[in-house]
Every structure is written in structure tokens, then in C-alpha cells.
Design an enzyme around this catalytic site. Structure first.
Site, PDB file in Angstrom:
ATOM      1  CB  CYS A 130       8.700  -2.626   7.059  1.00  0.00           C
ATOM      2  SG  CYS A 130       8.061  -1.185   8.279  1.00  0.00           S
ATOM      3  CB  CYS A 133       5.108  -1.390   6.997  1.00  0.00           C
ATOM      4  SG  CYS A 133       6.340  -0.320   7.115  1.00  0.00           S
ATOM      5  CG  ASP A 134       4.423  -5.099   5.314  1.00  0.00           C
ATOM      6  OD1 ASP A 134       3.546  -4.439   5.117  1.00  0.00           O
ATOM      7  OD2 ASP A 134       5.395  -5.232   4.760  1.00  0.00           O
TER       8      ASP A 134
END
Ligand SMILES: Cc1cc2nc3c(=O)[nH]c(=O)nc-3n(C[C@H](O)[C@H](O)[C@H](O)COP(=O)(O)OP(=O)(O)OC[C@H]3O[C@@H](n4cnc5c(N)ncnc54)[C@H](O)[C@@H]3O)c2cc1C
Length: 303
Positions: A130, A133-134
Site C-alpha cells: 500500500c 499507507c506506507d
């Protein structure tokens, strides 16, 4: 005694949240159970450009809007993983927190990430599925995005704004994703492509990814590439465990239901990406959610 609902929806992605909206508007009591994060797969998309009415919206914002709409209509929405369902005229749904019962059940369990299947892949830090997200963890660093579809291309665009360099690795010479995204990437100075190639090995130190072993898929030549992060975007697999315990699934793990979202099990409906179908997109997931919810409402009213 377990709290009873007319309809329980398993999965809080676009299909499940749309089903909750339709079922609440039809006046049914609704419990939606989601195990990870509301919005499902789309919550990790940096930018959605094909959802009608929204020329450009982040997946996270779209997910929030769907959640707020379902909540605002009075659906009970809980973060719990459904572990087991006992079928019957009244169905019992067991989660990691408790048990509930319902008259109709909607399976909207969607898809999960496919992995590259490399030794050590599960245990290393530096591997992500992701970018949204990261991505921030890799600001100023060199990363690789592996994959050839829209998800990989969107991830590479997103990461190009944070990372020093983004290399896109794909096992074919042409991309499955939209040409417009490829063109946008080709114009960026900090993005390069290695095609056709596969990631066939991982280098690490102290359980942290430090590099990749690449193999040209035509010549078989191997090379090493030092990287801090690997973003895998190589497709999805259906979340079939729960569905398979209740209804037949096909050889690929999808529930073989038609556009009416009916399954052979009385009072069990299926919606979204976990249903066997040609096109897996937001619009089709939402459409399924609506169809399954209205069928479930009718079932409740006639039972
Ligand atoms: C990175 C990315 C970008 C994308 N971009 C686009 C795009 O731009 N346009 C587009 O149209 N489509 C896009 N898609 C596809 C789109 O997101 C999916 O088609 C859509 O999310 C499917 O919705 P769904 O509700 O069927 O399944 P999902 O979104 O997969 O949601 C299923 C949910 O069920 C939950 N769940 C599963 N099992 C259980 C359980 N046992 N208990 C509780 N909860 C459970 C999961 O945690 C998940 O949240 C993208 C997908 C990805 C991964």
C-alpha cells in the site's frame, strides 16, 4: 442471547457499505462487520478518476464518504473479524468479539493482495502492498514498484512525489494499466522502468530489505538492484475462506452468482469483488451492493 439484525453484511468495502446504505433506506436493521479498515481495497488508492460524479478523489476520502453515509442512515458498523457463520433460518455470525444473529446475510468479503511468493517475503521490513499507507516511510529513498496494472502505475505516481527514485518493474514489455498513467510516469525524471523483468530474490540485512534480484523474462539474465522499499502491486486473490464454508466457490475461489447476487443458500447473498464476474471495479461493487441489499430486504420481508 445474540443481538438480532435483519441483515448482517460481512465486509466494509464499497460493496458492503453500499449494501448497508440500501438496506437502511429500506428500513431494515443492519450490522456491518469489517475486519481491517473501512473502504476495503479502495482506501489504499491514491487517486480514483473513474467513479462517476468524482473526476478525482482519493480512495481514502471516498471510503470516508461511504462510511459516513452508511453510518448516518443508522447502520451499525463494527470493526470485528467474522470467523464463522452458522447457516439456518436464523444465521449466527461469530466474530473475534462476540456473536450476532440475522435473517439475511450478505457476503461482501472482496479480495486480498497476491504476493510474489519469494523466500523471506513475509518476514522482511521494507515490503509493502500500500503506497498510500506506507509511502511516507520511504521519503527521499529509492523504491521499486512491481506490477503492470493501474494499481502499480498509480502507486508509482504517488511515490514519485515522495521518493528519490522509483523504478517500475513489470514482467511484460507493455502495461495492462491505462496508457495515460504510463505517459504521466514517462514524463517524470525520477521514474525509470525495467521491462520485461521479474523480482526473483530479495537481499536483506538484519531483517530489513536492502535490494532485489531481478531476472530479464526473455534473456534470463540476472542483476541486482539496491532499494529501500518494494511495493508489490501484482494483483489480488478472492477472500474465499468464509464464503467457501457457506456456499460453493469456483476453481479460483469466487462465488459463482449471477447479476442478481443470489447464492444457492437461502438468505445468503454475495456482492462485489468476491462474486465471479468480468469487471471488478468500484462501480460494479457498488452495483452489487445495491442489488444484494434489495434482494436481502425482499427475503426478510417474505420470511
Ligand atoms: C490500490 C487499488 C486501487 C484501485 N483503484 C480503483 C479505481 O481507481 N477505480 C475502480 O473502479 N476500482 C479501483 N480498484 C478496485 C476497487 O477498489 C474494488 O473493485 C472494490 O474495492 C471492490 O469492493 P468490495 O467491497 O467488493 O471488496 P473490497 O474492497 O475488497 O472490500 C472487502 C472488505 O471485506 C473485508 N473482509 C474480508 N473478510 C472479512 C471477514 N471475515 N470479516 C470482516 N471483514 C472481512 C476486507 O477487510 C475488506 O475491507 C482499486 C483497487 C486497489 C487495490
Amino acid at each position: 442471547m445474540a443481538e438480532h439484525f435483519d441483515i448482517i453484511i460481512i465486509g466494509g468495502g464499497p460493496a458492503g457499505l453500499t449494501a448497508a446504505i440500501y438496506a437502511r433506506r429500506a428500513g431494515k436493521t443492519v450490522l456491518l462487520l469489517e475486519k481491517e479498515g473501512f473502504g476495503g481495497q479502495i482506501a489504499s488508492s491514491p487517486n480514483v478518476e473513474n467513479f462517476p460524479g468524482f473526476p478525482s478523489i482519493s480512495g481514502a476520502e471516498l471510503a470516508d464518504r461511504l462510511y459516513d453515509q452508511a453510518c448516518g442512515l443508522g447502520a451499525q458498523i463494527d470493526l470485528e473479524e467474522v470467523l464463522e457463520v452458522q447457516d439456518g433460518s436464523i444465521k449466527t455470525v461469530s466474530t473475534d468479539y462476540g456473536s450476532y444473529s440475522c435473517t439475511a446475510l450478505i457476503l461482501a468479503t472482496g479480495m486480498k493482495h497476491r504476493t510474489l511468493g519469494l523466500p523471506g517475503e513475509d518476514a522482511l521490513s521494507g515490503i509493502s502492498f500500500c503506497a498510500v499507507c506506507d509511502g511516507a516511510f520511504y521519503a527521499g529513498k529509492d523504491v521499486v514498484v512491481c506490477g503492470g496494472g493501474n494499481t502499480a502505475l498509480q502507486d508509482a505516481l504517488f511515490l514519485s512525489e515522495l521518493c528519490r527514485h522509483v523504478t517500475v518493474i513489470h514482467r511484460r514489455t507493455d502495461f495492462r494499466g491505462d496508457p495515460i498513467l504510463v505517459e504521466r510516469l514517462q514524463r517524470l525524471e525520477n521514474v525509470s522502468f525495467i521491462l520485461p523483468a521479474e523480482v526473483v530474490g530479495l537481499h536483506s540485512q538484519d531483517s530489513v530489505l536492502t535490494g532485489l534480484v531481478l531476472q530479464d523474462t526473455i534473456s534470463g539474465t540476472r542483476s541486482n538492484l539496491a532499494v529501500s522499499g518494494l511495493f508489490e502491486a501484482v494483483g489480488q486473490l478472492p477472500e474465499q475462506r468464509l464464503a467457501a464454508s457457506l456456499v460453493p466457490v469456483d476453481a479460483d475461489g469466487f462465488v459463482p452468482a449471477g447479476e442478481n447476487c443470489l447464492t444457492p443458500a437461502k438468505g445468503i447473498f454475495v456482492a462485489g469483488d468476491c462474486r465471479s464476474k468480468e469487471v471488478r471495479q468500484l462501480t460494479t461493487a457498488c452495483a452489487d451492493g445495491a442489488v444484494a441489499a434489495l434482494a436481502a430486504c425482499k427475503y426478510c420481508s417474505n420470511t
